[in-house]
Design a protein around this motif. Structure first.
Motif, PDB file in Angstrom:
ATOM      1  N   LEU A  34       4.952   5.199  14.882  1.00  0.00           N
ATOM      2  CA  LEU A  34       4.903   4.363  16.003  1.00  0.00           C
ATOM      3  C   LEU A  34       4.121   2.977  15.944  1.00  0.00           C
ATOM      4  O   LEU A  34       3.326   2.679  14.973  1.00  0.00           O
ATOM      5  N   SER A  35       4.453   2.069  17.089  1.00  0.00           N
ATOM      6  CA  SER A  35       3.458   0.891  17.302  1.00  0.00           C
ATOM      7  C   SER A  35       3.409   0.164  15.852  1.00  0.00           C
ATOM      8  O   SER A  35       4.301   0.258  15.107  1.00  0.00           O
ATOM      9  N   LEU A  36       2.048  -0.383  15.628  1.00  0.00           N
ATOM     10  CA  LEU A  36       2.091  -1.270  14.716  1.00  0.00           C
ATOM     11  C   LEU A  36       2.235  -0.674  13.225  1.00  0.00           C
ATOM     12  O   LEU A  36       2.980  -1.160  12.415  1.00  0.00           O
ATOM     13  N   ALA A  37       1.541   0.665  12.860  1.00  0.00           N
ATOM     14  CA  ALA A  37       1.995   1.370  11.772  1.00  0.00           C
ATOM     15  C   ALA A  37       3.378   1.707  11.381  1.00  0.00           C
ATOM     16  O   ALA A  37       3.936   1.181  10.431  1.00  0.00           O
ATOM     17  N   GLY A  38       4.045   2.018  12.521  1.00  0.00           N
ATOM     18  CA  GLY A  38       5.619   2.578  12.555  1.00  0.00           C
ATOM     19  C   GLY A  38       6.205   1.132  12.089  1.00  0.00           C
ATOM     20  O   GLY A  38       7.309   1.260  11.128  1.00  0.00           O
ATOM     21  N   ARG A  39       6.036  -0.007  12.716  1.00  0.00           N
ATOM     22  CA  ARG A  39       6.714  -1.230  12.459  1.00  0.00           C
ATOM     23  C   ARG A  39       6.512  -1.641  11.148  1.00  0.00           C
ATOM     24  O   ARG A  39       7.501  -2.028  10.389  1.00  0.00           O
ATOM     25  N   ALA A  40       5.355  -1.612  10.648  1.00  0.00           N
ATOM     26  CA  ALA A  40       4.986  -1.925   9.290  1.00  0.00           C
ATOM     27  C   ALA A  40       5.710  -1.100   8.145  1.00  0.00           C
ATOM     28  O   ALA A  40       5.885  -1.378   7.128  1.00  0.00           O
ATOM     29  N   LEU A  41       5.731   0.144   8.557  1.00  0.00           N
ATOM     30  CA  LEU A  41       6.308   1.186   7.675  1.00  0.00           C
ATOM     31  C   LEU A  41       7.904   1.003   7.700  1.00  0.00           C
ATOM     32  O   LEU A  41       8.566   0.628   6.375  1.00  0.00           O
ATOM     33  N   GLU A  42       8.573   0.407   8.577  1.00  0.00           N
ATOM     34  CA  GLU A  42       9.928  -0.011   8.602  1.00  0.00           C
ATOM     35  C   GLU A  42      10.029  -1.440   7.997  1.00  0.00           C
ATOM     36  O   GLU A  42      11.029  -1.446   6.992  1.00  0.00           O
TER      37      GLU A  42
ATOM     38  N   LEU B 222       5.033   5.728   2.771  1.00  0.00           N
ATOM     39  CA  LEU B 222       4.243   7.066   3.142  1.00  0.00           C
ATOM     40  C   LEU B 222       5.304   8.091   2.576  1.00  0.00           C
ATOM     41  O   LEU B 222       6.165   7.942   2.886  1.00  0.00           O
ATOM     42  N   GLU B 223       4.774   8.892   1.783  1.00  0.00           N
ATOM     43  CA  GLU B 223       5.481  10.223   1.341  1.00  0.00           C
ATOM     44  C   GLU B 223       4.377  11.354   1.424  1.00  0.00           C
ATOM     45  O   GLU B 223       3.565  11.594   0.840  1.00  0.00           O
TER      46      GLU B 223
ATOM     47  N   GLY C  45      -3.301   1.703  -2.906  1.00  0.00           N
ATOM     48  CA  GLY C  45      -2.746   3.133  -2.217  1.00  0.00           C
ATOM     49  C   GLY C  45      -3.725   4.184  -2.340  1.00  0.00           C
ATOM     50  O   GLY C  45      -4.676   3.959  -2.851  1.00  0.00           O
ATOM     51  N   CYS C  46      -3.509   5.281  -1.978  1.00  0.00           N
ATOM     52  CA  CYS C  46      -4.291   6.244  -2.321  1.00  0.00           C
ATOM     53  C   CYS C  46      -3.437   7.762  -2.011  1.00  0.00           C
ATOM     54  O   CYS C  46      -2.224   7.869  -1.497  1.00  0.00           O
ATOM     55  N   LEU C  47      -4.158   8.877  -2.676  1.00  0.00           N
ATOM     56  CA  LEU C  47      -3.422  10.201  -2.577  1.00  0.00           C
ATOM     57  C   LEU C  47      -4.396  10.890  -1.859  1.00  0.00           C
ATOM     58  O   LEU C  47      -5.592  10.802  -2.180  1.00  0.00           O
ATOM     59  N   ILE C  48      -3.766  11.431  -0.792  1.00  0.00           N
ATOM     60  CA  ILE C  48      -4.816  12.228   0.136  1.00  0.00           C
ATOM     61  C   ILE C  48      -4.130  13.722   0.177  1.00  0.00           C
ATOM     62  O   ILE C  48      -3.028  14.245   0.295  1.00  0.00           O
TER      63      ILE C  48
ATOM     64  N   PHE D 215       0.735  -1.239   0.087  1.00  0.00           N
ATOM     65  CA  PHE D 215      -0.152   0.088   0.093  1.00  0.00           C
ATOM     66  C   PHE D 215       0.790   1.162  -0.278  1.00  0.00           C
ATOM     67  O   PHE D 215       1.869   1.433   0.957  1.00  0.00           O
ATOM     68  N   ARG D 216       0.695   2.147  -1.049  1.00  0.00           N
ATOM     69  CA  ARG D 216       1.570   3.308  -1.260  1.00  0.00           C
ATOM     70  C   ARG D 216       0.485   4.497  -0.808  1.00  0.00           C
ATOM     71  O   ARG D 216      -0.512   4.844  -1.421  1.00  0.00           O
TER      72      ARG D 216
END
Length: 235
Positions: A26-34, A40-41, A110-113, A8-9
């Motif tokens: 941080l937490s779940l999202a941060g670990r998944a990002l790593e 995430l851009e 993914g999505c553009l926000i 997911f981008r």
């Protein structure tokens, strides 16, 4: 750790890119990002301004308080951004963010926000760039960034490999159109209140029945709108 393409981008257009990843780091999202499960851009809308003052807003046509994001600048920022999946605009007048919409977005690439500021976004950009307006509630924030963080947090936790146990998301609030049942843990007795005996019985069918009954009762009591939709099958 071996690299793999994110499932997911997310690209965020904002006047304050330093607000990201924020709590998403941080937490779940941060670990998944790593781990590269998602990416995430955050891109600065001001980078698409063409004057020396990097102007991004102007007075609203017809008068009124506040300022409006300029269509040419915002459109240029959108056009320059990598875009996978839908283009979203966090807006208090948008469609309500629901668990169903979160599941829909999490299943995509993914999505553009777009994060608005000031009084809003020129309507022509919304129309010409096909922005889907999404609201996280009936209130107004200073900008779309906090709403974007909420949206992404809800999406990321549903991505494969993010939550430790996939079943942990199956009985949560709004899954199946109902609120979540109460939770308990040790000690069995705390301040004179006991854990419901059924949860300690080991009878899995009876426990499942108790959880479902509590979900239904809580939804009827606290969210009659959800309960009505649940009864009619319009989840």
């Amino acid at each position: 750790m071996s690299f793999h393409a994110p499932s997911f981008r997310a690209t965020v257009l904002t006047l304050f890119p330093e607000m990201f990843p924020g709590p998403l780091g941080l937490s779940l999202a941060g670990r998944a990002l790593e781990q590269g499960i998602w990416s995430l851009e955050a891109r600065d809308i001001r980078a698409s301004a063409t004057d020396r003052h990097r102007t991004v807003d102007d007075h609203p046509a017809g008068g009124g308080a506040g300022m409006v994001l300029k269509p040419d600048v915002l459109a240029a920022a959108i056009d320059a951004a990598p875009s996978e999946g839908p283009r979203l605009l966090m807006s208090p007048r948008g469609e309500p963010l629901t668990q169903g919409l979160v599941r829909e977005l999490a299943a995509g690439p993914g999505c553009l926000i777009v994060c608005g500021r000031f009084e809003g976004v020129d309507e022509r950009v919304i129309e010409k760039r096909g922005l889907r307006e999404v609201s996280i509630g009936d209130y107004v924030l200073s900008g779309g960034e906090p709403a974007a963080l909420v949206l992404l947090d809800a999406i990321v936790r549903l991505l494969p490999g993010v939550m430790g146990k996939q079943a942990s998301g199956e009985e949560e609030s709004f899954e199946g159109g109902l609120l979540e049942h109460p939770h308990y843990t040790k000690p069995n007795s705390w301040e004179g209140v006991e854990i419901p005996g059924i949860l300690l019985s080991g009878d899995h069918k009876a426990i499942a029945r108790w959880k479902q009954e509590r979900r239904e009762a809580l939804t009827r009591e606290r969210r009659p709108d959800l309960w009505q939709r649940h009864k009619t099958g319009k989840i």
